[in-house]
Design an enzyme around this catalytic site. Sequence first.
Site, PDB file in Angstrom:
ATOM      1  N   ASP A   1       0.861  -1.185   0.000  1.00 18.41           N
ATOM      2  CA  ASP A   1       0.000   0.000   0.000  1.00 18.41           C
ATOM      3  C   ASP A   1       0.892   1.228   0.000  1.00 18.41           C
ATOM      4  OD1 ASP A   1      -1.767   2.072   0.502  1.00 18.41           O
ATOM      5  OD2 ASP A   1      -2.949   0.939   1.980  1.00 18.41           O
ATOM      6  N   HIS A   2       0.865   1.970  -1.101  1.00 20.43           N
ATOM      7  CA  HIS A   2       1.782   3.104  -1.244  1.00 20.43           C
ATOM      8  C   HIS A   2       1.410   4.283  -0.355  1.00 20.43           C
ATOM      9  CE1 HIS A   2       5.213   4.828  -2.926  1.00 20.43           C
ATOM     10  NE2 HIS A   2       4.989   4.675  -4.219  1.00 20.43           N
TER      11      HIS A   2
END
Length: 489
Positions: free
Chosen positions: A458-459
Amino acid sequence: MSDMSRIKTFNLPDLGEGLTEGEILAWLVKVGDTIELNQPIVEVETAKAAVEIPAKWAGQVQAIHHPEGTTVEVGTPIIAIDTDPGAGPLETPSTTATASADLPTPSAASLAAVRVAPAEGMIEPGLIGGAAPGGRTAVLVGYGPRTTAAKRRPRKSEVPTPAGVDHGVVVGDKTATTSTIPAPQVHDRRVGASGGAVLAKPPVRKLAKDLGVDLGTLTGSGPLGSITREDVQQAASGASVVVAEPIAAATAPSFGADREQRIPVKGVRKLTAENMSRSAFTAPHVTEFLTVDVTRAMKALDRLRGRREWRDVRVSPLLLVAKAVLLAVQRHPMVNSTWAGDEIVVKEYVNLGIAAATERGLIVPNVKDAGRLSLRELADALTDLVQTAKSGRTSPAAMSGGTLTITNVGVFGVDTGTPILPPGESAILAFGAVREMPWVHKGKVKVRQVTTLGLSFDHRIIDGELGSKFLRDVGDFLTDPEAALLAWT
């Protein structure tokens, strides 16, 4: 004891995580059977798993309210049990009628024979939502029992149950009894010792395992040649055993006149689709890849298998990958976290998920607090997790609360992939197949054992630097696990 107090009705309990309904896969008892306390009586499939529900009371089965294949709401009565069958016949006459489109309304006298358990009876002790440690004590707000009638999943073909099995069917406020009800074709197909397909439901397989009966040596007497509980019990008692032949027709897809097959999306598959769609379009995914030489890791596994105390332990490359992930989390705790809108929740504990492909769809059970386990304890936990998943007995609790996941696509001969994050998690690692490949080792091209890792994250939480460092540390461990264990622990 009065009739009202001795006849108790058991409601479908909340099996955890706010599930509102379940499909009755198989009844493990029939009307007239004498059952014991905590004896499994029915197998129910929820949106997360198939589970066996034990009896809350000992006694004799008086009525089964919903046939196999029915989807029942939580809190709906499913079975009536006479808790004192030795007290003699019931005084109140039972209401039996032929099932039809216009079902008769039951009389007040007939309703008096069955007492619905109090609200606490809706929760089964020992299950999620019950009084067992870790279970929820109340249904979540917005979830739980609904007042709609149970609904039957439509089928193209119907197969009657054996004659003499009488199920009481409750629809809304009307009651009927029918001697023949459609039976679902919910079976587990595997290859037996004879090389042919073995058709049997999961509870039958468990019974066969407990009694030491090889299903591959039996000929089934059930629908489509499926093996029944009676077949297993007969074989266990020493009766003659007939070798089963392959069931080609049972394993082939059933296509209609339009040469198409329509498979209802329900249960585990439906929940997986919803979760993956939500995750893919909520969390901004980034995937990085790393190819590593795992020759030393494979040799370390061989040495581990050769040790006396490890000879009865299932040791696979997944064990070292799991250990690498757990040690890398200690160096990079942010990878083990959750995006909570206005805050990031970093977790000290690691509930390590292992993606498992089952006949009911993809599930992700997890090893609780895996970071505190020794290597041997981790091996035992992974073995138990995989065996439980393959048998179809993973509980909803085992699939809840995961924080970080590994998906072993290598077992399918796949090199790597771009996995989608399980909802609520920030990272998932794909472990690819281990292959012999040409590799530059100490300045020379040699044949080495190589694998490719794929890390999706998850950036919003993990930037490129953190993700790269985490993946690099996992790769470094697998390159030389013995050196890493000495240096990192």
